[in-house]
Design a protein around this motif. Structure first.
Motif, PDB file in Angstrom:
ATOM      1  N   ALA A   1      59.606  21.530  29.229  1.00 32.04           N
ATOM      2  CA  ALA A   1      59.272  21.377  30.645  1.00 32.04           C
ATOM      3  C   ALA A   1      59.380  19.908  31.029  1.00 32.04           C
ATOM      4  CB  ALA A   1      57.855  21.881  30.890  1.00 32.04           C
ATOM      5  N   PRO A   2      59.619  19.597  32.305  1.00 34.97           N
ATOM      6  CA  PRO A   2      59.655  18.199  32.743  1.00 34.97           C
ATOM      7  C   PRO A   2      58.373  17.472  32.352  1.00 34.97           C
ATOM      8  CG  PRO A   2      60.480  19.621  34.482  1.00 34.97           C
ATOM      9  CD  PRO A   2      59.932  20.531  33.407  1.00 34.97           C
ATOM     10  N   ALA A   3      58.501  16.201  31.979  1.00 32.88           N
ATOM     11  CA  ALA A   3      57.364  15.427  31.479  1.00 32.88           C
ATOM     12  C   ALA A   3      56.266  15.254  32.519  1.00 32.88           C
ATOM     13  CB  ALA A   3      57.852  14.058  31.005  1.00 32.88           C
ATOM     14  N   GLU A   4      56.599  15.357  33.796  1.00 36.76           N
ATOM     15  CA  GLU A   4      55.603  15.165  34.857  1.00 36.76           C
ATOM     16  C   GLU A   4      54.608  16.305  34.944  1.00 36.76           C
ATOM     17  OE1 GLU A   4      59.603  13.971  36.827  1.00 36.76           O
ATOM     18  OE2 GLU A   4      58.902  15.212  35.152  1.00 36.76           O
ATOM     19  N   LEU A   5      54.921  17.452  34.319  1.00 36.02           N
ATOM     20  CA  LEU A   5      54.120  18.652  34.508  1.00 36.02           C
ATOM     21  C   LEU A   5      53.101  18.859  33.392  1.00 36.02           C
ATOM     22  CD1 LEU A   5      56.814  21.207  35.721  1.00 36.02           C
ATOM     23  CD2 LEU A   5      55.350  19.691  37.074  1.00 36.02           C
ATOM     24  N   VAL A   6      51.964  19.429  33.769  1.00 34.82           N
ATOM     25  CA  VAL A   6      50.944  19.854  32.816  1.00 34.82           C
ATOM     26  C   VAL A   6      51.073  21.361  32.627  1.00 34.82           C
ATOM     27  CG1 VAL A   6      48.475  20.041  32.375  1.00 34.82           C
ATOM     28  CG2 VAL A   6      49.387  18.002  33.515  1.00 34.82           C
ATOM     29  N   GLU A   7      51.086  21.814  31.382  1.00 33.80           N
ATOM     30  CA  GLU A   7      51.196  23.243  31.074  1.00 33.80           C
ATOM     31  C   GLU A   7      49.821  23.833  30.824  1.00 33.80           C
ATOM     32  OE1 GLU A   7      53.217  26.287  27.790  1.00 33.80           O
ATOM     33  OE2 GLU A   7      53.488  24.118  27.606  1.00 33.80           O
ATOM     34  N   ILE A   8      49.525  24.954  31.465  1.00 34.03           N
ATOM     35  CA  ILE A   8      48.292  25.705  31.225  1.00 34.03           C
ATOM     36  C   ILE A   8      48.684  27.060  30.649  1.00 34.03           C
ATOM     37  CG2 ILE A   8      46.240  26.752  32.247  1.00 34.03           C
ATOM     38  CD1 ILE A   8      47.917  24.010  34.152  1.00 34.03           C
ATOM     39  N   PRO A   9      48.593  27.255  29.332  1.00 32.51           N
ATOM     40  CA  PRO A   9      48.991  28.535  28.725  1.00 32.51           C
ATOM     41  C   PRO A   9      48.161  29.689  29.284  1.00 32.51           C
ATOM     42  CG  PRO A   9      48.727  26.830  27.054  1.00 32.51           C
ATOM     43  CD  PRO A   9      48.158  26.278  28.322  1.00 32.51           C
ATOM     44  N   LEU A  10      48.815  30.813  29.542  1.00 28.64           N
ATOM     45  CA  LEU A  10      48.139  31.987  30.085  1.00 28.64           C
ATOM     46  C   LEU A  10      48.115  33.148  29.100  1.00 28.64           C
ATOM     47  CD1 LEU A  10      49.429  31.955  33.781  1.00 28.64           C
ATOM     48  CD2 LEU A  10      47.216  31.171  32.913  1.00 28.64           C
TER      49      LEU A  10
ATOM     50  N   ALA B   1      51.204  28.458  33.351  1.00 28.26           N
ATOM     51  CA  ALA B   1      51.230  27.857  34.688  1.00 28.26           C
ATOM     52  C   ALA B   1      51.545  26.374  34.524  1.00 28.26           C
ATOM     53  CB  ALA B   1      49.893  28.041  35.388  1.00 28.26           C
ATOM     54  N   TYR B   2      52.266  25.820  35.490  1.00 25.20           N
ATOM     55  CA  TYR B   2      52.638  24.405  35.442  1.00 25.20           C
ATOM     56  C   TYR B   2      52.273  23.747  36.774  1.00 25.20           C
ATOM     57  CZ  TYR B   2      55.431  25.697  31.348  1.00 25.20           C
ATOM     58  OH  TYR B   2      55.835  26.158  30.125  1.00 25.20           O
ATOM     59  N   VAL B   3      51.662  22.558  36.678  1.00 29.45           N
ATOM     60  CA  VAL B   3      51.283  21.799  37.868  1.00 29.45           C
ATOM     61  C   VAL B   3      51.508  20.319  37.606  1.00 29.45           C
ATOM     62  CG1 VAL B   3      49.513  23.451  38.636  1.00 29.45           C
ATOM     63  CG2 VAL B   3      48.880  21.576  37.111  1.00 29.45           C
ATOM     64  N   LEU B   4      51.610  19.537  38.683  1.00 28.91           N
ATOM     65  CA  LEU B   4      51.554  18.091  38.549  1.00 28.91           C
ATOM     66  C   LEU B   4      50.127  17.691  38.188  1.00 28.91           C
ATOM     67  CD1 LEU B   4      53.680  17.106  41.665  1.00 28.91           C
ATOM     68  CD2 LEU B   4      54.338  16.772  39.274  1.00 28.91           C
ATOM     69  N   ARG B   5      49.977  16.671  37.365  1.00 26.86           N
ATOM     70  CA  ARG B   5      48.650  16.302  36.872  1.00 26.86           C
ATOM     71  C   ARG B   5      47.662  16.033  37.999  1.00 26.86           C
ATOM     72  NH1 ARG B   5      47.116  15.215  31.998  1.00 26.86           N
ATOM     73  NH2 ARG B   5      49.289  15.116  31.294  1.00 26.86           N
TER      74      ARG B   5
END
Length: 301
Positions: A157-166, A272-276
């Motif tokens: 995933a792009p480095a800017e994104l935070v991954e939240i495993p579901l 889920a992926y979001v900006l920090r």
């Protein structure tokens, strides 16, 4: 540091070809344009234009700045979009992007919980497949995206994104109900090497080909489509079999289609992926909490 207003005005002068034309386009007076260009030249430390007869042309410094102006303005626009997104989130508006099988299963359940607990939060639902959907978060086009990855494929995933495993979504095979292997509880992928196949989205297709190669065969792909319902209809019509995510079994619509687990077991990871910076916004946190709660009830689905 350059004033963004000066860069925007300079860009328009270059595009329009003169101070007067830029003034008309931007709704400024010509003296205002002249003052801004003088201020920009002071910032640059060099003239940007020279007079040639009744017209003007760029100096070497002007040409250099002109080459970078589009990039500067695009970066400012992207930053503004992301900041606007954060502002909207504080107002209770979340743009959520999901892939089709998540939009049909996880997201409706999560949004029902959200509506009951936090009726002031409004969710705009978008649809997209990874990796394109991940780019939409980076560009500020959505605030949260759900995406999936496959263990056998090296996907970042792009480095800017935070991954939240579901959850981990077990893969299945869809068979016509009259198929000899439909009576089994689980089917070995290698046993289907002689079948015609219906393949899904690009990422799913890449994993499908990878898993078939691991089992020593190249599948005969007769049809490809991103539409899960179309795949079900094709299987029901006897046009082929399909490898599908377990989430699809939640909305299996055709009586003539049977879903069976694959052997060896294969799964995809749903996150889920979001900006920090969005993690600190209450509306985002509320949506993520409901998604996690619904996913927890589907572990190993």
């Amino acid at each position: 540091m350059f004033d963004s207003r000066h860069i925007r005005t300079f860009h328009e002068v270059v595009r329009a070809g003169s101070y007067s034309a830029a003034a008309r386009s931007l709704g400024y007076t010509q003296p205002a344009i002249t003052q801004q260009m003088k201020a920009l030249e002071r910032e640059v430390g060099s003239p940007l234009f020279i007079r040639v007869g009744r017209g003007m042309r760029l100096t070497e410094a002007g040409e250099t700045l002109a080459r970078h102006a589009d990039v500067i303005l695009d970066s400012i626009s992207a930053a503004r979009q992301q900041l606007n997104a954060i502002t909207r989130l504080r107002a209770g508006h979340v743009r959520l992007c999901g892939f089709p099988s998540a939009n049909a299963t996880l997201i409706p359940e999560a949004m029902a919980r959200l509506a009951a607990a936090h009726p002031g939060v409004r969710v705009e639902l978008l649809e997209g497949e990874p990796p394109e959907s991940l780019g939409r978060v980076v560009r500020g086009e959505c605030d949260i995206t759900l995406a999936f990855t496959y263990p056998g494929l090296r996907e970042q995933a792009p480095a800017e994104l935070v991954e939240i495993p579901l959850l981990e979504d077990q893969l299945t095979v869809l068979l016509p109900t009259g198929h000899p292997l439909a009576r089994r509880r689980a089917v070995k992928l290698a046993e289907l090497s002689g079948e015609r196949w219906i393949a899904g989205c690009l990422r799913c297709r890449a994993n499908f080909l990878h898993e078939c190669a691991e089992q020593g065969f190249a599948p005969d792909i007769a049809f490809t489509t991103d539409d899960n319902l179309v795949i079900q209809s094709m299987v029901a019509a006897g046009l082929g079999v399909a490898m599908m995510p377990g989430l699809v079994l939640s909305f299996l619509c055709h009586r003539k289609v049977t879903g069976r687990a694959l052997e060896p077991a294969s799964r995809r990871h749903v996150s889920a992926y979001v900006l920090r910076e969005h993690l600190r916004v209450p509306a985002t946190e509320m949506v993520l909490e409901e998604l996690k709660a619904v996913a927890a009830n589907r572990v190993g689905c």
